[in-house]
Design a protein around this motif. Sequence first.
Motif, mmCIF file in Angstrom:
data_model
loop_
_atom_site.group_PDB
_atom_site.id
_atom_site.type_symbol
_atom_site.label_atom_id
_atom_site.label_comp_id
_atom_site.label_asym_id
_atom_site.label_seq_id
_atom_site.Cartn_x
_atom_site.Cartn_y
_atom_site.Cartn_z
ATOM 1 N N GLY A 62 5.190 -5.821 12.648
ATOM 2 C CA GLY A 62 4.764 -6.080 11.277
ATOM 3 C C GLY A 62 4.581 -7.568 11.055
ATOM 4 N N ASP A 66 9.064 -7.711 12.181
ATOM 5 C CA ASP A 66 9.822 -6.478 12.361
ATOM 6 C C ASP A 66 9.092 -5.527 13.306
ATOM 7 N N VAL A 68 7.814 -1.833 13.979
ATOM 8 C CA VAL A 68 7.454 -0.611 13.273
ATOM 9 C C VAL A 68 7.141 0.422 14.352
ATOM 10 N N VAL A 88 8.724 3.096 6.066
ATOM 11 C CA VAL A 88 7.476 2.330 6.018
ATOM 12 C C VAL A 88 6.658 2.886 4.858
ATOM 13 N N THR A 94 4.956 6.871 1.416
ATOM 14 C CA THR A 94 5.928 6.674 2.478
ATOM 15 C C THR A 94 5.429 7.402 3.718
ATOM 16 N N TRP A 98 7.181 6.972 10.469
ATOM 17 C CA TRP A 98 7.232 5.558 10.834
ATOM 18 C C TRP A 98 8.480 4.923 10.246
ATOM 19 N N ARG A 100 10.805 1.040 10.128
ATOM 20 C CA ARG A 100 10.771 -0.413 10.338
ATOM 21 C C ARG A 100 12.182 -0.875 10.703
#
Length: 133
Positions: A62, A66, A68, A88, A94, A98, A100
């Motif tokens: 990301g 981060d 993902v 995510v 949402t 996925w 994070r």
Amino acid sequence: MADGVDPVDDPVDDDPVDDYAIGVSALSALVAKLPAHPPVTHGRMFNGDGVKVHGKMFAFIGRNGDLVAKLPHDRVRDLVARRSGDPVVMGVRTMREWVRLSAEAEAEAEAGAGAWSEVLFEAYSFALTRPNG
């Protein structure tokens, strides 16, 4: 200027921490530990550097550094419930599969033993179970 130093001449950090670059570097190091077959290829997702297997994206970095990763929905819920990961959200939606994982948490973990390593392997394995298409 009470200390006699002009603010314009104050030292500037010429080597700012680039969280995104650190995340990409960490991802590359972890990908090297994944099985060689089937091979992992690189790609982009949401302007982030990511990794694919059989043409399916399974993780990317990301913009804030981060990780993902794409995992089964139940595993995402587990990681979020344990506060090991965050959901995510794209706009108002949402993304169910996925999760994070923060760059800070990975940086605090021992090299090679962090959550990123475990989750990246899970995401790679999950991508292999997904139908092609």
